[in-house]
Structures are given as structure tokens and as C-alpha cells.
Design an enzyme around this catalytic site. Structure first.
Site, PDB file in Angstrom:
ATOM      1  N   ASN A 211      29.347  49.512  43.704  1.00 14.74           N
ATOM      2  CA  ASN A 211      29.666  48.162  43.231  1.00 14.74           C
ATOM      3  C   ASN A 211      28.878  47.872  41.959  1.00 14.74           C
ATOM      4  O   ASN A 211      28.063  48.683  41.528  1.00 14.74           O
ATOM      5  CB  ASN A 211      29.398  47.137  44.331  1.00 14.74           C
ATOM      6  CG  ASN A 211      27.940  47.124  44.740  1.00 14.74           C
ATOM      7  OD1 ASN A 211      27.073  46.745  43.971  1.00 14.74           O
ATOM      8  ND2 ASN A 211      27.669  47.598  45.955  1.00 14.74           N
ATOM      9  N   ASP A 280      30.578  47.221  52.349  1.00 13.48           N
ATOM     10  CA  ASP A 280      31.127  46.776  53.631  1.00 13.48           C
ATOM     11  C   ASP A 280      31.909  47.897  54.313  1.00 13.48           C
ATOM     12  O   ASP A 280      32.132  47.864  55.520  1.00 13.48           O
ATOM     13  CB  ASP A 280      32.052  45.573  53.416  1.00 13.48           C
ATOM     14  CG  ASP A 280      31.261  44.320  53.096  1.00 13.48           C
ATOM     15  OD1 ASP A 280      30.128  44.204  53.612  1.00 13.48           O
ATOM     16  OD2 ASP A 280      31.756  43.473  52.334  1.00 13.48           O
TER      17      ASP A 280
HETATM   18  N1  CTP Z   1      24.879  42.668  53.877  1.00 16.38           N
HETATM   19  C1  CTP Z   1      24.294  43.539  54.746  1.00 16.38           C
HETATM   20  N2  CTP Z   1      24.985  44.580  55.258  1.00 16.38           N
HETATM   21  C2  CTP Z   1      26.288  44.780  54.939  1.00 16.38           C
HETATM   22  C3  CTP Z   1      26.918  43.871  54.070  1.00 16.38           C
HETATM   23  C4  CTP Z   1      26.187  42.826  53.551  1.00 16.38           C
HETATM   24  O1  CTP Z   1      23.116  43.367  55.037  1.00 16.38           O
HETATM   25  N3  CTP Z   1      26.920  45.809  55.449  1.00 16.38           N
HETATM   26  C5  CTP Z   1      24.083  41.551  53.352  1.00 16.38           C
HETATM   27  C6  CTP Z   1      23.864  41.548  51.863  1.00 16.38           C
HETATM   28  O2  CTP Z   1      22.667  42.218  51.522  1.00 16.38           O
HETATM   29  C7  CTP Z   1      23.785  40.083  51.544  1.00 16.38           C
HETATM   30  C8  CTP Z   1      24.639  39.430  52.598  1.00 16.38           C
HETATM   31  O3  CTP Z   1      24.802  40.388  53.624  1.00 16.38           O
HETATM   32  O4  CTP Z   1      22.470  39.591  51.707  1.00 16.38           O
HETATM   33  C9  CTP Z   1      25.988  38.999  52.168  1.00 16.38           C
HETATM   34  O5  CTP Z   1      26.683  40.045  51.538  1.00 16.38           O
HETATM   35  P1  CTP Z   1      28.222  39.914  51.257  1.00 16.38           P
HETATM   36  O6  CTP Z   1      28.759  41.234  50.853  1.00 16.38           O
HETATM   37  O7  CTP Z   1      28.492  38.740  50.373  1.00 16.38           O
HETATM   38  O8  CTP Z   1      28.694  39.507  52.727  1.00 16.38           O
HETATM   39  P2  CTP Z   1      29.728  40.120  53.672  1.00 16.38           P
HETATM   40  O9  CTP Z   1      29.258  39.911  55.052  1.00 16.38           O
HETATM   41  O10 CTP Z   1      30.036  41.506  53.283  1.00 16.38           O
HETATM   42  O11 CTP Z   1      30.951  39.151  53.425  1.00 16.38           O
HETATM   43  P3  CTP Z   1      32.303  39.350  52.621  1.00 16.38           P
HETATM   44  O12 CTP Z   1      33.323  39.280  53.683  1.00 16.38           O
HETATM   45  O13 CTP Z   1      32.350  38.186  51.678  1.00 16.38           O
HETATM   46  O14 CTP Z   1      32.204  40.672  51.929  1.00 16.38           O
END
Ligand code: CTP
Length: 410
Positions: A211, A280
Site C-alpha cells: 500500500n 487486510d
Molecule cells: N489494522 C490491524 N490489522 C489489520 C488491519 C488493520 O491492526 N489486519 C489496524 C491498523 O494498523 C489501523 C487500524 O487497524 O490502526 C485501522 O486500519 P484500517 O485498514 O483503516 O481498518 P480496517 O479494519 O482494515 O477497515 P477497512 O474495512 O476500512 O479496511
């Protein structure tokens, strides 16, 4: 409070007199150190009269001399140990280069090496000198060593050119001094775990899913926390950044590695800040050999573990856990929903649809979201923002209102 003002040899040296006066108005005992070149522009007598202290201009004054204002034979060590802060204004390209390379050939440069007090530099020079890659590299390396930079302003310069290079206005330098003095050691006793960078999930031995995270925000947080006295563990996915000095750095590549380190090391942390952009999804299978091109390709992805949610489930009483969220639409609503879903104490919300800030930029604007509050932190440098975010995190320790889920819907 004792502050040493270092004056180096630029035309802006005369402005240091105004800085001295302004600092004194905040009940600061100001001492002045001048370089040889600075004395070409201003007389030491100016500063001696303003401060009531002798001005140190050379390494070579014997302690018994009437020109010596310290009892010790090693004045620079004495001065280094007794000052609460060193601020160099104006800082010439030459002094920045000497500081960056550890050259100690006069009192000011020796003092810089010998002191453990926080250091602020306010550069001032011709625009081309400021923009020269050599100067920029020196500034970068000083910043990585936790020297706070008060950047020059854009304007008409003494050399007749217009551009960036004019000494920052006195109030900006005073603000930086007060800020550093106020926060000095306010994180002593804390162990802060910060994650940074963007994780990479391998597709084959040479390709990965990644990313756009640069890691700058996480590194700025680690640097600011260290400067304020915390013990810092920085868990970093690959970045192009130089790790801040004094910080324990653990390098990882993918989400699983980051998860293992975070869950292990969070046990010793009083505050966990998850600034990393974590994948993710990862490829369900990793090819052992480099994949060859052969028509359309479908890659199956599987979800990764949510490290933040897992960290929250293992939180110790009193431990603070703060996440980040990058959103492109309905930022506050999505951020709040994420905060509630993950159970973190707060979420630092980045609206990445805004141009010119975020991702690879040195500047950012965020919203600090708690279950009950949304504090807008307007656009500023990531370094300044780091301090503001740490301030907000410390604020979480103040008693919060008890709320129910229904009362947080906006
Ligand atoms: N995070 C994490 N582990 C993951 C994904 C995200 O610890 N596998 C943490 C990131 O470090 C950040 C927070 O979660 O502090 C939010 O990340 P983000 O990618 O915005 O959240 P997601 O839960 O992945 O939500 P989205 O559905 O918007 O991707």
C-alpha cells in the site's frame, strides 16, 4: 529554566536579540553562545547587556580569566550540563553541516555534541543554500536525531532573492522553545509501542501486495515520544525512512510478522499506537517460483488477522491502545464505527481523499476520535502533529464520561 541561545554567522544574527528578549518574557534565564562569524554581524556586548551574563564566544578562555563566566575548566561540558535547552537561531548552512557531521571546532558546535538537552535549530540562509541537497540532507539527519527544526519562511531575503530561507518569526521560535520545555520528559516512565509503514504480502519471491503508506506519521510519533522521555519500540514494515535515534526498531515485512511482534511486545507497553497500514488480505497461496506471464490471472486472497482488534482483546488494565484509520468517504462516520468495532481507546482518522496531505506528504490533518469526542487537528507538519496526537493520547487518562453505545451516534 535556563535556555542557551546559539547565534551563528548570518545576517539574521541581529534578530537573535529579539528572540532573547522574547524568551526572557517567559521567565527564562537566557545565556548566549556566539560563533566567530556571528560576531561579524553583532557585538557580544548586545547579548551580554540583554542577558546579564557574559557571552561565550570561544573554547579557549582560561577559567581564571575575567572573561570566563564559569568556574569549571571545561566550560562547554559545564554549559552542556546546566542548560535545559539549546536553540540555535539563526542556524547557518555551515552550522547545520557541522552539527550533522559531529564537527566540534568551536564552543557552539562542541556544546551541541556535549549536551543531552533538547536542541532546536532555526535555519536562515539564501534560498539556494537552503534548498541544496547537502543542506536538506543535513537537516534530515538532524531531525532523525530528534533535533527540532523551525523551518525558514518564504519571503524577501537579505541577498536580494525571494524564496524560502528567511529566519522564522520570533513567535514561532519562542513557541517551539516553550513547547519543548513544557513537554520535556512528560512521557518519562512510559513504554510506547508504535507500528509504522505499510505491510507487504508476498505473491511470489519477487512481487508483493502493498500500500502507499510512507511510514512518516508512525516515525514522527516514535521520534516525538522518544524526545519526550518515553522508551519507544518501533515495529516497522518496510519504509524509505531513517529510524529515529534512541528508539528500539524491529523490522517486519508482512502482517503475520507484525502481529507476532506486536502481541509479544505490547505486554511491556503502557501505550500502543498502531499507525501502520496493515494489509487486510494476503494471497491465499504464495508461489514458490517467480510467476510467469500467461494470460489473465486471478489471485485468491484470504483475510489477515486484525492485529488491532487482537491487541485490544489482550489489553491490560490502564493500557491505552490507539488505532489509525484511513478513509476516503464519510470519514467521521466510518472512523467512529471502526473505533466501536475494534474497541480501541481512540482512532486517529485520516481523510485520505484530501489532496496534498496524508500518505507520502510531510504534512497531514487528522481527527482524533474517542467514543465521545472528535478533536480536529488542522493541517500541520507530521512532526508537530505527532506531538499533538501524543497530547490527545495522554488526555485519555483524564476521567472520561461514561457513555452508552446509543449516545455516540452522530
Ligand atoms: N489494522 C490491524 N490489522 C489489520 C488491519 C488493520 O491492526 N489486519 C489496524 C491498523 O494498523 C489501523 C487500524 O487497524 O490502526 C485501522 O486500519 P484500517 O485498514 O483503516 O481498518 P480496517 O479494519 O482494515 O477497515 P477497512 O474495512 O476500512 O479496511
Amino acid at each position: 529554566m535556563k535556555v542557551t541561545v546559539g547565534v551563528s554567522g548570518g545576517i539574521a544574527a541581529y534578530k537573535a536579540a529579539e528572540l532573547v528578549r522574547a524568551l526572557q518574557q517567559h521567565a527564562i534565564d537566557v545565556h548566549v553562545v556566539m560563533t566567530e562569524a556571528a560576531m561579524q554581524f553583532v557585538q557580544p556586548l548586545t547579548f551580554a547587556s540583554l542577558t546579564g551574563h557574559k557571552v561565550i564566544t570561544t573554547l579557549w578562555v582560561a577559567p581564571e580569566s575575567p572573561d570566563s563566566n564559569l568556574d569549571s575548566a571545561i566550560e562547554h561540558i559545564e554549559a552542556a550540563q546546566t542548560t535545559d535547552l539549546l536553540v540555535v537561531a539563526p542556524a547557518t548552512a555551515n552550522i547545520l553541516a557541522k552539527f550533522a557531521h559531529g564537527i566540534a571546532d568551536d564552543f557552539l558546535t562542541t556544546l551541541y555534541l556535549a549536551t543531552t538537552a533538547p536542541v532546536i535549530v532555526a535555519p536562515a540562509m539564501n534560498v539556494n543554500m537552503w534548498q541544496h541537497p547537502a543542506t536538506q540532507a543535513n537537516v534530515e539527519s538532524l531531525a532523525a536525531r530528534n533535533v527540532r527544526i523551525v523551518p525558514p519562511e518564504v519571503g524577501y531575503l537579505a541577498c536580494g532573492m525571494t524564496g524560502s530561507g528567511r529566519l522564522a518569526d520570533t513567535p514561532a521560535i519562542v513557541e517551539a522553545v516553550l513547547d519543548v520545555l513544557q513537554h520535556r520528559n512528560d512521557l518519562a516512565g512510559e513504554t510506547i509501542l508504535v507500528t509504522a509503514g505499510g505491510t507487504r504480502e508476498a505473491l511470489d519471491p519477487v512481487r508483493f501486495l502493498g500500500n502507499r503508506s510512507s511510514g512518516k506519521m508512525g516515525y514522527a510519533l516514535a521520534e516525538a515520544a522518544e524526545r519526550r522521555g518515553a522508551r519507544v519500540v518501533l515495529v516497522t514494515a518496510p519504509t524509505a525512512l531513517r529510524p529515529p535515534a534512541g528508539v528500539e526498531v524491529i523490522s517486519v515485512i508482512n502482517t503475520e510478522q507484525m502481529r507476532e511482534v506486536v502481541l509479544n511486545r505490547m505486554r511491556e507497553a503502557s501505550i500502543v499506537i498502531k499507525a501502520a497500514a496493515v494489509a487486510d488480505y494476503r494471497p491465499a497461496k504464495q508461489a514458490e517460483q517467480k510467476m510467469k506471464r500467461s494470460g489473465p490471472l486471478t489471485i485468491e486472497l484470504e483475510p489477515t488477522e486484525d492485529i488491532l482488534a487482537e491487541a485490544v482483546s489482550r489489553r491490560r488494565p490502564g493500557q491505552l491502545i490507539v488505532g489509525f484509520a484511513a478513509e476516503t468517504q464519510d470519514a467521521v462516520a466510518h472512523g467512529r464505527a471502526k473505533l466501536m468495532r475494534k474497541g480501541a481507546d481512540a482512532i486517529v482518522l485520516n481523510d485520505v481523499s484530501r489532496e496534498g496531505i496524508g500518505f507520502d506528504s510531510d504534512r497531514n490533518a487528522v481527527t482524533f476520535l474517542t467514543p465521545t469526542t472528535a478533536v480536529e487537528l488542522p493541517e500541520m507538519s507530521k512532526r508537530d502533529l505527532a506531538d499533538r496526537i501524543l497530547g490527545e493520547i495522554l488526555g485519555l487518562r483524564r476521567p472520561q464520561k461514561v457513555i452508552t453505545e446509543s449516545s455516540v451516534i452522530e
